[in-house]
Design a protein around this motif. Sequence first.
Motif, PDB file in Angstrom:
ATOM      1  N   ASP A   1      -5.937 -17.759  13.617  1.00  0.00           N
ATOM      2  CA  ASP A   1      -5.591 -18.449  11.931  1.00  0.00           C
ATOM      3  C   ASP A   1      -6.123 -17.669  11.129  1.00  0.00           C
ATOM      4  O   ASP A   1      -6.965 -16.928  11.318  1.00  0.00           O
ATOM      5  N   TYR A   2      -5.929 -18.183   9.813  1.00  0.00           N
ATOM      6  CA  TYR A   2      -6.768 -17.662   8.586  1.00  0.00           C
ATOM      7  C   TYR A   2      -7.773 -18.618   8.339  1.00  0.00           C
ATOM      8  O   TYR A   2      -7.592 -19.913   8.720  1.00  0.00           O
ATOM      9  N   ARG A   3      -8.783 -18.223   7.819  1.00  0.00           N
ATOM     10  CA  ARG A   3      -9.859 -19.054   7.389  1.00  0.00           C
ATOM     11  C   ARG A   3      -9.600 -19.266   5.800  1.00  0.00           C
ATOM     12  O   ARG A   3      -9.293 -18.116   5.229  1.00  0.00           O
TER      13      ARG A   3
ATOM     14  N   ARG B   1      -7.954 -21.868  -2.176  1.00  0.00           N
ATOM     15  CA  ARG B   1      -7.115 -20.798  -2.809  1.00  0.00           C
ATOM     16  C   ARG B   1      -7.033 -19.563  -2.341  1.00  0.00           C
ATOM     17  O   ARG B   1      -6.323 -18.762  -2.811  1.00  0.00           O
ATOM     18  N   SER B   2      -8.139 -19.307  -1.576  1.00  0.00           N
ATOM     19  CA  SER B   2      -8.277 -17.787  -1.139  1.00  0.00           C
ATOM     20  C   SER B   2      -8.184 -17.922   0.400  1.00  0.00           C
ATOM     21  O   SER B   2      -8.971 -18.783   1.132  1.00  0.00           O
ATOM     22  N   VAL B   3      -7.609 -16.748   1.420  1.00  0.00           N
ATOM     23  CA  VAL B   3      -8.193 -16.679   2.397  1.00  0.00           C
ATOM     24  C   VAL B   3      -9.402 -15.711   2.656  1.00  0.00           C
ATOM     25  O   VAL B   3      -9.500 -14.900   1.678  1.00  0.00           O
ATOM     26  N   ASP B   4     -10.562 -16.285   3.239  1.00  0.00           N
ATOM     27  CA  ASP B   4     -11.933 -15.683   3.386  1.00  0.00           C
ATOM     28  C   ASP B   4     -12.356 -14.918   4.625  1.00  0.00           C
ATOM     29  O   ASP B   4     -13.377 -14.911   4.855  1.00  0.00           O
ATOM     30  N   GLY B   5     -11.151 -15.071   5.499  1.00  0.00           N
ATOM     31  CA  GLY B   5     -11.575 -14.583   6.782  1.00  0.00           C
ATOM     32  C   GLY B   5     -10.432 -14.816   7.847  1.00  0.00           C
ATOM     33  O   GLY B   5      -9.347 -15.352   7.605  1.00  0.00           O
ATOM     34  N   VAL B   6     -10.944 -14.607   9.137  1.00  0.00           N
ATOM     35  CA  VAL B   6      -9.976 -14.920  10.211  1.00  0.00           C
ATOM     36  C   VAL B   6     -10.801 -15.668  11.384  1.00  0.00           C
ATOM     37  O   VAL B   6     -11.859 -15.316  11.407  1.00  0.00           O
ATOM     38  N   ALA B   7      -9.927 -16.387  12.138  1.00  0.00           N
ATOM     39  CA  ALA B   7     -10.504 -17.111  13.003  1.00  0.00           C
ATOM     40  C   ALA B   7      -9.885 -16.242  14.433  1.00  0.00           C
ATOM     41  O   ALA B   7      -8.637 -15.912  14.422  1.00  0.00           O
ATOM     42  N   VAL B   8     -10.891 -15.949  15.228  1.00  0.00           N
ATOM     43  CA  VAL B   8     -10.401 -14.968  16.391  1.00  0.00           C
ATOM     44  C   VAL B   8     -10.679 -15.559  17.716  1.00  0.00           C
ATOM     45  O   VAL B   8     -11.800 -16.337  17.843  1.00  0.00           O
ATOM     46  N   GLN B   9     -10.280 -15.148  18.654  1.00  0.00           N
ATOM     47  CA  GLN B   9     -10.270 -15.307  20.006  1.00  0.00           C
ATOM     48  C   GLN B   9     -10.811 -13.977  20.877  1.00  0.00           C
ATOM     49  O   GLN B   9      -9.742 -13.303  20.792  1.00  0.00           O
ATOM     50  N   GLU B  10     -12.142 -13.850  21.118  1.00  0.00           N
ATOM     51  CA  GLU B  10     -12.380 -12.617  21.700  1.00  0.00           C
ATOM     52  C   GLU B  10     -13.269 -12.962  23.115  1.00  0.00           C
ATOM     53  O   GLU B  10     -14.152 -13.925  22.781  1.00  0.00           O
ATOM     54  N   ASN B  11     -13.067 -12.162  23.950  1.00  0.00           N
ATOM     55  CA  ASN B  11     -13.700 -12.585  25.242  1.00  0.00           C
ATOM     56  C   ASN B  11     -13.741 -14.029  25.471  1.00  0.00           C
ATOM     57  O   ASN B  11     -14.920 -14.687  26.066  1.00  0.00           O
ATOM     58  N   GLY B  12     -12.678 -14.529  25.378  1.00  0.00           N
ATOM     59  CA  GLY B  12     -12.803 -16.091  25.818  1.00  0.00           C
ATOM     60  C   GLY B  12     -13.417 -17.158  24.720  1.00  0.00           C
ATOM     61  O   GLY B  12     -13.563 -18.104  25.013  1.00  0.00           O
TER      62      GLY B  12
ATOM     63  N   LEU C   1     -10.543  -9.556   1.995  1.00  0.00           N
ATOM     64  CA  LEU C   1      -9.245  -9.222   1.863  1.00  0.00           C
ATOM     65  C   LEU C   1      -8.875  -9.343   3.512  1.00  0.00           C
ATOM     66  O   LEU C   1      -9.381  -8.638   4.232  1.00  0.00           O
ATOM     67  N   VAL C   2      -7.604  -9.924   3.709  1.00  0.00           N
ATOM     68  CA  VAL C   2      -6.888  -9.776   5.144  1.00  0.00           C
ATOM     69  C   VAL C   2      -5.618  -9.232   5.059  1.00  0.00           C
ATOM     70  O   VAL C   2      -4.878  -9.787   4.187  1.00  0.00           O
ATOM     71  N   VAL C   3      -5.356  -8.465   5.898  1.00  0.00           N
ATOM     72  CA  VAL C   3      -4.014  -7.854   5.812  1.00  0.00           C
ATOM     73  C   VAL C   3      -3.238  -8.237   7.154  1.00  0.00           C
ATOM     74  O   VAL C   3      -3.684  -7.680   8.191  1.00  0.00           O
TER      75      VAL C   3
END
Length: 452
Positions: A157-159, A165-176, A185-187
């Motif tokens: 997901d985006y954070r 108003r702004s995307v300021d990061g990403v939520a990630v799934q890493e090593n469970g 900036l997210v691309v």
Amino acid sequence: MAIVTLTTVPRYDSDRISERKGRAVVVGAGMAGLLAARVLADGFEDVTVLDRDSLADEATPRRGVPQGRHPHALLEAGRATLEDLFPGYGEDLVSAGGVVVDFASDVNFYDEGDFLAHGPFRMETYSASRPLFEQIVRQHVAGLDGVRIRPDCQVADYRFDGARRSVDGVAVQENGERTEIPADLVVDATGRTSRTPTWLSDHGYAPPPVDEVHIDLSYSTTYVERPASDRRTYLVPPSSPRTRGGMAAPVEGDRWVVNLQGVHGTDPPTGFEEFTEYAASLPTPTLKRLLDDRPNRSETVEHYPFPSNRRHRYESLDRFPDGLVVVGDAVASFNPVYAQGISVAALEALVLHRTLATGRRGNLALRFFDRAEDVVDVAWMLAVGSDFGFPQTTGPKPRGTDLAARYLSRLTRRAHTDGELADAFVRVLSMERPPTSLFRPGVLWRVFGPPN
Ligand SMILES: Cc1cc2nc3c(=O)[nH]c(=O)nc-3n(C[C@H](O)[C@H](O)[C@H](O)COP(=O)(O)OP(=O)(O)OC[C@H]3O[C@@H](n4cnc5c(N)ncnc54)[C@H](O)[C@@H]3O)c2cc1C
């Protein structure tokens, strides 16, 4: 409408960006993501490229890029941009087994009932598998100051900031585990299955309108042995009313990749015997001969369905979060027969570079989308313009398609015996020159004047 191709895009110049600050996160380490990371590294102190795949050191197909098992031709717009962004790219590719092919002598392009004449000027590009094209780009990107590539990391997901108003990061799934990575900036370079439209909706934004032109294409691909010095390439794309097509191109490992195509319900087979029979049904016997004469170098025939050209109209949105940009197939994906995807991603990277070079970070996304639209327009017009040659093709038809098709059909037939005309045509198909270059007086004369 502005038209952006290789000759009209402002080229890469790292001196245009003087300050590096902040962190950019690129989601997807495919061609578009890696190209974006290259230009972001000039303006951001830290560029992190995330991919859900493991990203092996060898140039092998991977799960996240299933199209990597199928042929990928590199058009001139992509070749020249890759060389600009990654000096030494071509040499490295060739050292790893990639092949230099000259369009004017090695490539045999069948269209409108015959092969195009060979052009008078050399027009070299590289021929290799998609995994090798990507691996050499990845090596260059991994060596850049401030860039990190993080495999096995799936963005979920985006954070957003508190005001959304702004995307300021990403939520990630890493090593469970689920964690967050903050970013200025997210691309999004996650390809055709990009979740950005859904995630925008989830966070209270309207998703972009979508244009879709249905062609119901399928690919079947295998490999045969190739003498090391033989660089012959054959292109026989489907052309109405013929729904069958095919191609063969040299790739690393002294192989030809042999690919069969079908549109609008014609499905190329996955059995070896049927594969050769299908090749025999094409209007030129060359592919069948390669299959008969050369030892097989693959245990399987790979299959890939591609239902439609699809374009997300991000440029038409009035409201879009700051801090997020979308590139590559995540914006638009085109009938792969025309081999445009890498070149579009490369030209978009130049547009991103130019957008960053203004020095302003605010409203970056909409400024980028406005300019990237001109790149996508050209590829879209060429791809769907050709696809509407089939009466079965459905979707929004760009204005002027039928008239342009009639002109191009006449031009192509003249190009069977006129190498200069073939050269002019191929330079447009390869996104080097704008389509308008085919309406210059010198070209019009060759199309409508007395035959050569
Ligand atoms: C059959 C076929 C043949 C083609 N032939 C050609 C050709 O001849 N020439 C050409 O120029 N183009 C061709 N293309 C198009 C080309 O493959 C793409 O346009 C080009 O590679 C750019 O793709 P991309 O990087 O945007 O996306 P992709 O190549 O799809 O890469 C997306 C990346 O994002 C990663 N990812 C996805 N979701 C997530 C997530 N949530 N978190 C983390 N990572 C994620 C994936 O693992 C992958 O690495 C072809 C396409 C197809 C389907």
